[in-house]
Design a protein around this motif. Structure first.
Motif, PDB file in Angstrom:
ATOM      1  N   GLU A  93       1.428  -1.185   0.415  1.00  0.00           N
ATOM      2  CA  GLU A  93      -0.257  -0.152  -0.039  1.00  0.00           C
ATOM      3  C   GLU A  93       1.023   1.133  -0.073  1.00  0.00           C
ATOM      4  O   GLU A  93       1.884   1.333   0.904  1.00  0.00           O
ATOM      5  N   VAL A  94       0.433   2.004  -0.981  1.00  0.00           N
ATOM      6  CA  VAL A  94       1.386   3.807  -1.162  1.00  0.00           C
ATOM      7  C   VAL A  94       0.073   4.698  -1.296  1.00  0.00           C
ATOM      8  O   VAL A  94      -0.634   4.039  -1.497  1.00  0.00           O
ATOM      9  N   SER A  95       0.239   5.474   0.266  1.00  0.00           N
ATOM     10  CA  SER A  95      -0.408   6.397   0.253  1.00  0.00           C
ATOM     11  C   SER A  95      -0.318   8.038   0.085  1.00  0.00           C
ATOM     12  O   SER A  95       1.165   8.177   0.741  1.00  0.00           O
ATOM     13  N   GLY A  96      -1.091   8.654  -0.448  1.00  0.00           N
ATOM     14  CA  GLY A  96      -0.076  10.099  -0.291  1.00  0.00           C
ATOM     15  C   GLY A  96       0.501   9.976  -2.083  1.00  0.00           C
ATOM     16  O   GLY A  96       0.829  11.050  -2.578  1.00  0.00           O
ATOM     17  N   GLY A  97       0.084   9.277  -3.124  1.00  0.00           N
ATOM     18  CA  GLY A  97       0.415   9.087  -4.362  1.00  0.00           C
ATOM     19  C   GLY A  97       1.530   8.527  -4.537  1.00  0.00           C
ATOM     20  O   GLY A  97       3.043   8.047  -3.689  1.00  0.00           O
ATOM     21  N   ALA A  98       2.264   8.021  -6.145  1.00  0.00           N
ATOM     22  CA  ALA A  98       3.311   7.292  -5.835  1.00  0.00           C
ATOM     23  C   ALA A  98       3.562   8.533  -7.185  1.00  0.00           C
ATOM     24  O   ALA A  98       2.809   8.774  -8.335  1.00  0.00           O
ATOM     25  N   SER A  99       5.160   8.591  -7.976  1.00  0.00           N
ATOM     26  CA  SER A  99       5.632   9.037  -9.210  1.00  0.00           C
ATOM     27  C   SER A  99       6.636   8.348  -9.103  1.00  0.00           C
ATOM     28  O   SER A  99       7.625   8.438  -8.516  1.00  0.00           O
ATOM     29  N   ARG A 100       7.128   8.102 -10.331  1.00  0.00           N
ATOM     30  CA  ARG A 100       8.196   7.540 -10.637  1.00  0.00           C
ATOM     31  C   ARG A 100       8.544   6.341 -10.323  1.00  0.00           C
ATOM     32  O   ARG A 100       9.413   6.305  -9.343  1.00  0.00           O
ATOM     33  N   VAL A 101       7.646   5.382 -10.022  1.00  0.00           N
ATOM     34  CA  VAL A 101       7.692   4.021  -9.697  1.00  0.00           C
ATOM     35  C   VAL A 101       7.962   3.069 -10.080  1.00  0.00           C
ATOM     36  O   VAL A 101       6.592   2.715 -11.307  1.00  0.00           O
ATOM     37  N   GLU A 102       9.080   1.993 -10.310  1.00  0.00           N
ATOM     38  CA  GLU A 102       8.714   0.645 -10.808  1.00  0.00           C
ATOM     39  C   GLU A 102       9.185  -0.724  -9.715  1.00  0.00           C
ATOM     40  O   GLU A 102       9.287  -0.364  -8.719  1.00  0.00           O
ATOM     41  N   VAL A 103       7.464  -1.815  -9.717  1.00  0.00           N
ATOM     42  CA  VAL A 103       7.318  -2.259  -8.845  1.00  0.00           C
ATOM     43  C   VAL A 103       7.326  -4.394  -9.313  1.00  0.00           C
ATOM     44  O   VAL A 103       6.653  -3.515 -10.094  1.00  0.00           O
ATOM     45  N   THR A 104       8.519  -4.814  -9.275  1.00  0.00           N
ATOM     46  CA  THR A 104       8.800  -5.893  -9.239  1.00  0.00           C
ATOM     47  C   THR A 104       7.685  -6.996  -8.814  1.00  0.00           C
ATOM     48  O   THR A 104       8.483  -7.189  -6.937  1.00  0.00           O
ATOM     49  N   LEU A 105       6.774  -7.676  -8.871  1.00  0.00           N
ATOM     50  CA  LEU A 105       5.168  -8.599  -7.994  1.00  0.00           C
ATOM     51  C   LEU A 105       6.163  -9.952  -7.994  1.00  0.00           C
ATOM     52  O   LEU A 105       6.470 -10.277  -9.401  1.00  0.00           O
ATOM     53  N   PRO A 106       6.094 -10.545  -7.398  1.00  0.00           N
ATOM     54  CA  PRO A 106       6.405 -12.296  -6.962  1.00  0.00           C
ATOM     55  C   PRO A 106       5.303 -12.486  -6.857  1.00  0.00           C
ATOM     56  O   PRO A 106       3.606 -11.926  -7.937  1.00  0.00           O
ATOM     57  N   PRO A 107       4.947 -14.196  -7.804  1.00  0.00           N
ATOM     58  CA  PRO A 107       3.623 -14.836  -7.860  1.00  0.00           C
ATOM     59  C   PRO A 107       2.741 -15.128  -6.364  1.00  0.00           C
ATOM     60  O   PRO A 107       3.343 -14.678  -5.225  1.00  0.00           O
ATOM     61  N   PRO A 108       1.898 -14.327  -6.732  1.00  0.00           N
ATOM     62  CA  PRO A 108       0.621 -14.220  -5.690  1.00  0.00           C
ATOM     63  C   PRO A 108       0.530 -15.810  -4.746  1.00  0.00           C
ATOM     64  O   PRO A 108       0.072 -16.672  -5.698  1.00  0.00           O
ATOM     65  N   SER A 109       0.584 -15.087  -3.577  1.00  0.00           N
ATOM     66  CA  SER A 109      -0.686 -15.960  -3.064  1.00  0.00           C
ATOM     67  C   SER A 109      -1.479 -15.938  -2.262  1.00  0.00           C
ATOM     68  O   SER A 109      -2.122 -15.274  -1.405  1.00  0.00           O
ATOM     69  N   GLY A 110      -2.963 -16.458  -2.607  1.00  0.00           N
ATOM     70  CA  GLY A 110      -4.644 -16.232  -2.469  1.00  0.00           C
ATOM     71  C   GLY A 110      -4.516 -15.122  -3.292  1.00  0.00           C
ATOM     72  O   GLY A 110      -3.262 -13.778  -4.097  1.00  0.00           O
ATOM     73  N   ILE A 111      -5.320 -13.926  -2.798  1.00  0.00           N
ATOM     74  CA  ILE A 111      -5.666 -12.534  -3.204  1.00  0.00           C
ATOM     75  C   ILE A 111      -5.293 -11.304  -2.783  1.00  0.00           C
ATOM     76  O   ILE A 111      -5.660 -11.312  -1.876  1.00  0.00           O
ATOM     77  N   VAL A 112      -3.857 -11.133  -3.577  1.00  0.00           N
ATOM     78  CA  VAL A 112      -2.530 -10.278  -2.964  1.00  0.00           C
ATOM     79  C   VAL A 112      -3.947  -8.884  -2.780  1.00  0.00           C
ATOM     80  O   VAL A 112      -3.514  -8.045  -4.207  1.00  0.00           O
ATOM     81  N   PRO A 113      -3.896  -7.670  -2.414  1.00  0.00           N
ATOM     82  CA  PRO A 113      -3.810  -6.317  -2.531  1.00  0.00           C
ATOM     83  C   PRO A 113      -3.584  -5.042  -2.659  1.00  0.00           C
ATOM     84  O   PRO A 113      -1.835  -5.109  -1.400  1.00  0.00           O
ATOM     85  N   VAL A 114      -3.220  -5.024  -3.839  1.00  0.00           N
ATOM     86  CA  VAL A 114      -2.194  -3.777  -4.371  1.00  0.00           C
ATOM     87  C   VAL A 114      -3.011  -2.474  -3.982  1.00  0.00           C
ATOM     88  O   VAL A 114      -3.536  -2.704  -4.861  1.00  0.00           O
ATOM     89  N   ARG A 115      -2.439  -1.613  -3.233  1.00  0.00           N
ATOM     90  CA  ARG A 115      -3.060  -0.153  -3.520  1.00  0.00           C
ATOM     91  C   ARG A 115      -2.128   0.594  -3.728  1.00  0.00           C
ATOM     92  O   ARG A 115      -1.508   1.592  -3.381  1.00  0.00           O
ATOM     93  N   VAL A 116      -2.230   1.731  -4.153  1.00  0.00           N
ATOM     94  CA  VAL A 116      -1.891   3.606  -4.808  1.00  0.00           C
ATOM     95  C   VAL A 116      -2.879   4.550  -3.936  1.00  0.00           C
ATOM     96  O   VAL A 116      -4.184   4.540  -5.251  1.00  0.00           O
ATOM     97  N   LEU A 117      -2.870   5.017  -3.039  1.00  0.00           N
ATOM     98  CA  LEU A 117      -4.022   5.371  -2.880  1.00  0.00           C
ATOM     99  C   LEU A 117      -3.376   7.518  -3.143  1.00  0.00           C
ATOM    100  O   LEU A 117      -1.720   7.918  -2.617  1.00  0.00           O
ATOM    101  N   GLY A 118      -4.337   8.430  -4.034  1.00  0.00           N
ATOM    102  CA  GLY A 118      -3.702   9.557  -3.775  1.00  0.00           C
ATOM    103  C   GLY A 118      -2.641   9.781  -4.905  1.00  0.00           C
ATOM    104  O   GLY A 118      -2.527  10.745  -5.742  1.00  0.00           O
ATOM    105  N   GLY A 119      -3.062   8.890  -6.616  1.00  0.00           N
ATOM    106  CA  GLY A 119      -2.430   9.008  -7.588  1.00  0.00           C
ATOM    107  C   GLY A 119      -1.285   8.260  -8.060  1.00  0.00           C
ATOM    108  O   GLY A 119      -0.774   8.405  -7.270  1.00  0.00           O
ATOM    109  N   ALA A 120      -0.788   8.099  -9.822  1.00  0.00           N
ATOM    110  CA  ALA A 120       0.044   7.644  -9.671  1.00  0.00           C
ATOM    111  C   ALA A 120       0.642   8.060 -10.848  1.00  0.00           C
ATOM    112  O   ALA A 120      -0.248   8.352 -11.950  1.00  0.00           O
ATOM    113  N   SER A 121       2.010   8.301 -11.133  1.00  0.00           N
ATOM    114  CA  SER A 121       2.414   9.382 -12.667  1.00  0.00           C
ATOM    115  C   SER A 121       3.408   8.075 -12.802  1.00  0.00           C
ATOM    116  O   SER A 121       4.274   8.099 -11.739  1.00  0.00           O
TER     117      SER A 121
END
Length: 231
Positions: A136-164
């Protein structure tokens, strides 16, 4: 408590005012033992910039962090790592963080929740060998690169406040759902490209409903130049 312990970011009080367990610090490098910890949580409590977060399958400690220049306050308690940069007026804050890279390595033998508050920019998160329970990222995200792993179950990814200028990539064949609130421009989801779209956007990979292991991605506050794809 001894005065030397009060001033040490590892030995001192955490954000709740409780004593943290014994850790290790050398200059601007921090670590804490894994001990009996079975799950971890990484919290950037006051924003972050120029940060690399990665998983380390060979690590014996709970984590290892290294900072260039003046180090933030770092605390470790019961598997929770809290990193808190000092608060400055806007332009002083930008000067403080400018080209002061930081790297945080996490023990990949335990599952992790990652939380970044008050915004993040210039973040690289290579989590491909980690067991991720939530991001979870709150307050916005800018110039971000995320490499995710294989999930186990339902995995939430939250970006709150906008993304650029954000790219989130998951392993090939992993199902995902994306929900965007606040409109979008230059949005890419699994090779599908969208220009300017007003209002809410909801997209799914074709196998999302039938998959037991999948990502549920939500971005609020609108997006600009965002890519959600496989690698």
């Amino acid at each position: 408590m001894k005065r030397s312990e009060e001033n040490n970011p590892i030995h001192g009080a955490d954000t709740a005012g409780q004593a943290t367990p014994k850790g290790q610090r050398q200059g601007t490098e921090f670590a804490a033992p894994l001990g009996s910890v079975r799950s971890g949580r990484l919290i950037f409590a006051s924003g972050a910039s120029w940060v690399t977060v990665r998983a380390d399958p060979a690590m014996a400690n709970l984590y290892h962090a290294r900072f260039e220049g003046q180090a933030p306050r770092v605390g470790a308690k019961a598997g929770t790592i809290t990193i808190r940069y000092p608060r400055f007026p806007l332009f002083d804050w930008l000067y403080y963080l400018r080209e002061r890279p930081a790297e945080v390595a996490l023990n990949a033998q335990i599952p992790w929740d990652i939380e970044m508050r008050n915004g993040v920019s210039k973040l690289t998160a290579d989590l491909g060998s980690l067991e991720l329970r939530s991001l979870e990222v709150s307050g916005g995200a800018s110039r971000v690169e995320v490499t995710l792993p294989p999930p186990s179950g339902i995995v939430p990814v939250r970006v709150l406040g906008g993304a650029s200028n954000v790219a989130i990539r998951r392993p090939e064949g992993v199902a995902a759902q994306l929900r965007v609130g606040g409109g979008s421009t230059n949005l890419t989801f699994d090779k599908r490209r969208f220009g300017a779209v007003g209002g809410e956007v909801s997209l799914q990979s074709s196998d999302y409903e039938s998959a037991s292991d999948r990502y549920d991605i939500t971005i609020t506050g609108g997006v600009s130049s965002v890519t959600i794809d496989t690698r």
